[in-house]
Design an enzyme around this catalytic site. Structure first.
Site, PDB file in Angstrom:
ATOM      1  CB  ILE A   4      63.748  47.111  54.689  1.00  0.00           C
ATOM      2  CG1 ILE A   4      62.914  48.198  54.017  1.00  0.00           C
ATOM      3  CG2 ILE A   4      65.052  46.916  53.939  1.00  0.00           C
ATOM      4  CD1 ILE A   4      61.952  48.870  54.916  1.00  0.00           C
ATOM      5  N   GLY A  15      74.552  47.291  54.355  1.00  0.00           N
ATOM      6  CA  GLY A  15      73.309  47.505  55.111  1.00  0.00           C
ATOM      7  C   GLY A  15      72.064  47.364  54.244  1.00  0.00           C
ATOM      8  CG  ASP A  51      72.338  51.306  49.038  1.00  0.00           C
ATOM      9  OD1 ASP A  51      71.490  51.014  48.173  1.00  0.00           O
ATOM     10  OD2 ASP A  51      73.202  52.189  48.883  1.00  0.00           O
ATOM     11  CB  THR A  64      70.278  54.218  62.982  1.00  0.00           C
ATOM     12  OG1 THR A  64      69.496  53.259  62.265  1.00  0.00           O
ATOM     13  CG2 THR A  64      69.430  55.403  63.334  1.00  0.00           C
ATOM     14  CE1 TYR A  76      76.755  57.259  54.885  1.00  0.00           C
ATOM     15  CE2 TYR A  76      74.594  58.213  54.511  1.00  0.00           C
ATOM     16  CZ  TYR A  76      75.804  57.775  54.024  1.00  0.00           C
ATOM     17  OH  TYR A  76      76.073  57.862  52.673  1.00  0.00           O
TER      18      TYR A  76
HETATM   19  N1  AR6 Z   1      66.210  45.619  56.934  1.00  0.00           N
HETATM   20  C1  AR6 Z   1      65.924  46.593  57.832  1.00  0.00           C
HETATM   21  N2  AR6 Z   1      66.872  47.310  58.482  1.00  0.00           N
HETATM   22  C2  AR6 Z   1      68.161  47.010  58.204  1.00  0.00           C
HETATM   23  C3  AR6 Z   1      68.545  46.004  57.272  1.00  0.00           C
HETATM   24  C4  AR6 Z   1      67.488  45.290  56.625  1.00  0.00           C
HETATM   25  N3  AR6 Z   1      67.732  44.320  55.729  1.00  0.00           N
HETATM   26  N4  AR6 Z   1      69.907  45.976  57.220  1.00  0.00           N
HETATM   27  C5  AR6 Z   1      70.365  46.908  58.081  1.00  0.00           C
HETATM   28  N5  AR6 Z   1      69.321  47.524  58.687  1.00  0.00           N
HETATM   29  P1  AR6 Z   1      72.426  51.399  56.998  1.00  0.00           P
HETATM   30  P2  AR6 Z   1      72.711  54.340  56.901  1.00  0.00           P
HETATM   31  C6  AR6 Z   1      69.335  48.633  59.674  1.00  0.00           C
HETATM   32  O1  AR6 Z   1      73.870  51.253  57.287  1.00  0.00           O
HETATM   33  O2  AR6 Z   1      73.195  54.398  58.307  1.00  0.00           O
HETATM   34  C7  AR6 Z   1      75.160  52.091  52.843  1.00  0.00           C
HETATM   35  O3  AR6 Z   1      76.435  51.625  52.520  1.00  0.00           O
HETATM   36  C8  AR6 Z   1      70.641  48.915  60.382  1.00  0.00           C
HETATM   37  O4  AR6 Z   1      70.768  48.083  61.529  1.00  0.00           O
HETATM   38  O5  AR6 Z   1      71.796  50.497  56.003  1.00  0.00           O
HETATM   39  O6  AR6 Z   1      71.708  55.349  56.440  1.00  0.00           O
HETATM   40  C9  AR6 Z   1      74.649  53.168  51.875  1.00  0.00           C
HETATM   41  O7  AR6 Z   1      75.111  52.937  50.566  1.00  0.00           O
HETATM   42  C10 AR6 Z   1      70.499  50.385  60.738  1.00  0.00           C
HETATM   43  O8  AR6 Z   1      69.801  50.555  61.969  1.00  0.00           O
HETATM   44  O9  AR6 Z   1      72.090  52.923  56.476  1.00  0.00           O
HETATM   45  C11 AR6 Z   1      75.206  54.427  52.457  1.00  0.00           C
HETATM   46  O10 AR6 Z   1      76.523  54.655  52.017  1.00  0.00           O
HETATM   47  C12 AR6 Z   1      69.627  50.962  59.635  1.00  0.00           C
HETATM   48  O11 AR6 Z   1      69.063  49.825  58.955  1.00  0.00           O
HETATM   49  C13 AR6 Z   1      75.185  54.175  53.942  1.00  0.00           C
HETATM   50  O12 AR6 Z   1      75.255  52.756  54.093  1.00  0.00           O
HETATM   51  C14 AR6 Z   1      70.365  51.831  58.631  1.00  0.00           C
HETATM   52  O13 AR6 Z   1      71.655  51.297  58.400  1.00  0.00           O
HETATM   53  C15 AR6 Z   1      73.904  54.638  54.599  1.00  0.00           C
HETATM   54  O14 AR6 Z   1      74.011  54.456  55.992  1.00  0.00           O
END
Ligand code: AR6
Length: 184
Positions: A17, A38, A40, A128, A131
């Site tokens: 992203i 992730g 963030d 995904t 969370y």
């Molecule tokens: N680009 C695109 N997708 C990604 C990337 C990236 N660089 N990195 C991970 N993903 P998550 P959530 C995917 O955990 O579940 C944080 O600590 C990953 O494989 O980023 O909404 C925040 O501060 C997954 O499918 O977000 C919150 O506390 C998706 O992005 C919490 O995590 C979302 O994974 C939010 O959790």
């Protein structure tokens, strides 16, 4: 894989992203906007400290960002000029309003982009990762919500979903095929 939702081009791509060249990218944030792992973590690392400064200023003024809501900061050193921060629901089994809250994330993020005259937005698969929202269910909600919004509102040229890895892309491609079959 592509689709046309109303006047908007919709694209599914595999990638990171933080590398997207859209007007805004969406962050999967938490209610305190304090950064994390992730998406963030990757966005704050790539965009630099200005994003966190703006998040802190927002929290001081408004308090926590509720689940399903969205706010916007600048993009710092990212290609994207803006970051839309939204808070997805934690998966508790699906009977605690998770689908509605996840749909709100997509709707409120798109509304914010439109309100600021932005033309292109890239989303990650919200909720995904940390969370634990099941990817196939999240994909159906993401696609259905983005489609409904774009069919009801004009002004967005492209909405892109950026999936992290081939397996995630495949899940979203299957959901997009099902979505096309559902609504034509
Ligand atoms: N680009 C695109 N997708 C990604 C990337 C990236 N660089 N990195 C991970 N993903 P998550 P959530 C995917 O955990 O579940 C944080 O600590 C990953 O494989 O980023 O909404 C925040 O501060 C997954 O499918 O977000 C919150 O506390 C998706 O992005 C919490 O995590 C979302 O994974 C939010 O959790």
């Amino acid at each position: 894989m592509n689709a046309r939702f109303g006047e908007t081009d919709f694209t599914l791509v595999e990638g990171d992203i933080t590398h997207q060249d859209t007007d805004a990218i969406v962050n999967a944030a938490n209610t305190r906007l304090m950064g994390g792992s992730g998406v963030d973590g990757a966005i704050h690392r790539a965009g630099g400290p200005v994003i966190m400064q703006e998040c802190k200023a927002y929290i001081r003024e408004h308090g926590s960002l509720p689940v399903g809501e969205a706010m916007m900061t600048t993009g710092g050193q990212l290609h994207a000029r803006y970051v839309i921060h939204t808070v997805g629901p934690f998966w508790h089994g699906g009977e605690h309003g998770e689908p509605e809250k996840l749909a709100s994330c997509y709707r409120n993020s798109l509304r914010l982009a439109l309100d600021h005259g932005l033309k292109t937005v890239a989303f990650p698969s919200i909720s995904t990762g940390v969370y634990r929202y099941p990817m196939d269910r999240a994909a159906r909600i993401a696609l259905g919500t983005i489609r409904d919004f774009c069919e009801e509102h004009s002004g967005l040229e492209e909405v892109r979903m950026v999936l992290f890895g081939e397996a995630a892309l495949k899940v979203y491609e299957e959901a997009l095929t099902a979505e096309k079959d559902r609504k034509g």
